[in-house]
Design a protein around this motif. Structure first.
Motif, short mmCIF file in Angstrom:
data_model
loop_
_atom_site.label_atom_id
_atom_site.label_comp_id
_atom_site.label_asym_id
_atom_site.label_seq_id
_atom_site.Cartn_x
_atom_site.Cartn_y
_atom_site.Cartn_z
N GLY A 119 0.79 -1.23 0.00
CA GLY A 119 0.00 0.00 0.00
C GLY A 119 0.82 1.27 0.00
N ASN A 181 -6.10 2.52 2.15
CA ASN A 181 -5.74 1.50 1.17
C ASN A 181 -6.83 1.34 0.11
OD1 ASN A 181 -3.36 0.97 2.54
ND2 ASN A 181 -4.17 -0.79 3.65
N GLU A 185 -6.67 2.37 -4.18
CA GLU A 185 -6.89 1.47 -5.31
C GLU A 185 -7.48 2.20 -6.51
OE1 GLU A 185 -9.17 -1.92 -4.20
OE2 GLU A 185 -7.77 -2.57 -2.63
N GLY A 211 -9.09 -3.12 0.98
CA GLY A 211 -8.00 -2.55 1.77
C GLY A 211 -7.47 -3.43 2.87
N VAL A 214 -4.09 -5.61 1.92
CA VAL A 214 -2.89 -4.77 1.89
C VAL A 214 -2.44 -4.47 3.32
CG1 VAL A 214 -1.98 -2.53 1.18
CG2 VAL A 214 -3.54 -3.77 -0.33
#
Length: 257
Positions: A119, A181, A185, A211, A214
């Motif tokens: 991340g 996170n 993306e 998320g 990650v």
């Protein structure tokens, strides 16, 4: 239970990555040179101790007594004789000085780690990568981010600072990192801006498991690297630093004392 199993799997996978590149023959050679004799008693073993180091692994200390090196469990119950190899560097530990040198850095080329999988949000676009593990709710981490932004464009032109959010300060941090996170993306610039400005209330909610994978990879990696505090910095040449450097730019260049 699902999270624990996933962490164990990720840890095993990352551990295999960390071991890639170690010559098998080198390990065999070290085993061949293992200590063949054992001390008669504890007194003989500890006689003439010159120093000890707590290794960056839980529960083990390195002890030097004359020319002999051995390893002792933290509670003093077990002693381990014979050679030890730092697999991350592919080098044998031969002295406390050598242990100090290796403990203070990581061979990033052997690590073969892509921080995008953790991340990482990138600040600047230079060729020299600096990795920074941080918690978004950590005051010292916020201080470091402010210092990074205060550097002039010319001062940070050579560097690409890769900010890796980890959640170590409880549920608020967990929720924020997952949302960061998830946002990264689809809109990494917005996620970076939220991290740099320390404004997290307006982050979009994360739906489903977005998320979370990650976050878990980042936490497992931090544990494998022995990170015990944030912020934690890894220089382009592998130097390690826990906390905020006194002189950030000097630390970047390797001139810090």
């Amino acid at each position: 239970m699902r999270v624990h199993r996933q962490r164990a799997t990720l840890g095993s996978a990352l551990a295999l990555v960390l071991l890639v590149g170690l010559p098998v023959g080198a390990v065999g050679d070290e085993r061949a040179g293992a200590v063949a004799t054992e001390p008669d008693d504890i007194a003989q073993l500890v006689q003439g101790i010159e120093g000890m180091r707590r290794l960056p692994v839980q529960g083990v200390q390195m002890v030097q007594s004359g020319e002999r090196l051995f390893f002792v469990s933290t509670n003093g119950r077990y002693a381990f004789l014979g050679p030890a190899i730092d697999l991350w560097h592919g080098e044998r530990l031969t002295s406390l000085a050598e242990a100090d040198r290796l403990m203070g850095r990581i061979d990033r080329a052997r690590l073969k780690l892509d921080v995008r999988d953790l991340g990482a949000l990138d600040l600047a676009e230079g060729a020299e990568e600096v990795w920074v593990f941080l918690d978004p709710h950590c005051p010292q981490c916020a201080n470091l981010l402010d210092q990074l932004q205060a550097l002039s464009p010319s001062q940070r032109a050579s560097y690409r600072v890769r900010l890796i959010p980890v959640a170590v300060l409880g549920k608020p941090s967990l929720a924020t990192v997952v949302r960061l996170n998830c946002l990264a993306e689809t809109d990494p610039a917005a996620a970076l801006e939220a991290l740099l400005s320390h404004v997290f209330e307006t982050l979009p909610p994360a739906t489903g498991t977005c998320g979370q994978g990650v976050l878990q990879r980042a936490l497992v990696t931090a544990q494998l690297l022995g990170i015990t505090q944030v912020p934690f910095l890894i220089a382009p040449d592998g130097r390690l630093h826990g906390g905020v450097p006194v002189d950030l730019l000097a630390w970047f260049t390797g001139d810090a004392r």
